[in-house]
Design a protein around this motif. Sequence first.
Motif, PDB file in Angstrom:
ATOM      1  N   PHE A 100       0.819  -1.206   0.000  1.00  0.00           N
ATOM      2  CA  PHE A 100       0.000   0.000   0.000  1.00  0.00           C
ATOM      3  C   PHE A 100       0.858   1.263   0.000  1.00  0.00           C
ATOM      4  O   PHE A 100       0.527   2.240  -0.654  1.00  0.00           O
ATOM      5  N   GLN A 101       1.986   1.245   0.731  1.00  0.00           N
ATOM      6  CA  GLN A 101       2.877   2.399   0.724  1.00  0.00           C
ATOM      7  C   GLN A 101       3.527   2.559  -0.647  1.00  0.00           C
ATOM      8  O   GLN A 101       3.671   3.670  -1.151  1.00  0.00           O
ATOM      9  N   ASN A 102       3.922   1.470  -1.249  1.00  0.00           N
ATOM     10  CA  ASN A 102       4.505   1.537  -2.583  1.00  0.00           C
ATOM     11  C   ASN A 102       3.490   2.034  -3.600  1.00  0.00           C
ATOM     12  O   ASN A 102       3.820   2.796  -4.502  1.00  0.00           O
ATOM     13  N   PHE A 103       2.234   1.596  -3.456  1.00  0.00           N
ATOM     14  CA  PHE A 103       1.184   2.062  -4.354  1.00  0.00           C
ATOM     15  C   PHE A 103       0.992   3.563  -4.215  1.00  0.00           C
ATOM     16  O   PHE A 103       0.829   4.273  -5.214  1.00  0.00           O
ATOM     17  N   GLU A 104       0.991   4.056  -2.978  1.00  0.00           N
ATOM     18  CA  GLU A 104       0.807   5.492  -2.748  1.00  0.00           C
ATOM     19  C   GLU A 104       1.947   6.295  -3.374  1.00  0.00           C
ATOM     20  O   GLU A 104       1.713   7.354  -3.973  1.00  0.00           O
ATOM     21  N   LYS A 105       3.171   5.812  -3.270  1.00  0.00           N
ATOM     22  CA  LYS A 105       4.313   6.495  -3.892  1.00  0.00           C
ATOM     23  C   LYS A 105       4.167   6.531  -5.407  1.00  0.00           C
ATOM     24  O   LYS A 105       4.366   7.572  -6.036  1.00  0.00           O
ATOM     25  N   TRP A 122       1.442   6.189  -7.174  1.00  0.00           N
ATOM     26  CA  TRP A 122       0.283   6.972  -7.568  1.00  0.00           C
ATOM     27  C   TRP A 122       0.611   8.462  -7.524  1.00  0.00           C
ATOM     28  O   TRP A 122       0.215   9.209  -8.415  1.00  0.00           O
ATOM     29  N   SER A 123       1.338   8.884  -6.511  1.00  0.00           N
ATOM     30  CA  SER A 123       1.714  10.311  -6.418  1.00  0.00           C
ATOM     31  C   SER A 123       2.696  10.691  -7.532  1.00  0.00           C
ATOM     32  O   SER A 123       2.644  11.814  -8.039  1.00  0.00           O
ATOM     33  N   ASN A 150       0.617  11.153 -10.767  1.00  0.00           N
ATOM     34  CA  ASN A 150      -0.223  12.347 -10.766  1.00  0.00           C
ATOM     35  C   ASN A 150       0.567  13.617 -10.989  1.00  0.00           C
ATOM     36  O   ASN A 150      -0.024  14.666 -11.215  1.00  0.00           O
TER      37      ASN A 150
END
Length: 117
Positions: free
Chosen positions: A105-110, A112-113, A116
């Motif tokens: 989930f942390q890797n996904f957030e990185k 995704w940011s 964007n």
Amino acid sequence: MKKFGLFLIGAVASIILLSQIGPLLGLVISAVILYFAFKQYVKATSTTGKIGWGIAGIIMLVITASNLPAIIGLAAVYVLYLVYKKWNNNKKQSIISKNSSDDPFQNFEKQWSELNK
């Protein structure tokens, strides 16, 4: 254990460097004077000036050649540089490995940011 090996190599290189400080200084000083004599030889217009600077250059070339064991000291400086670089490289890798996480989930957030931006 890796740090101990680096420390041991660094200690040996430091001792070699300290034992070669005299020849290193002699090599540097004689090389600078040899360079100066060469430059003056090239600038000289008279024959006596060229002969004088040529003799001075040959004398300094012999003195510089007598200080060639100082190359061992230069090799010790290079080894110390490599040990220093490797020692700091290990610290950076350990910091990076502590900060990186396997949480998806942390890797996904990185990611995704980054997308964007």
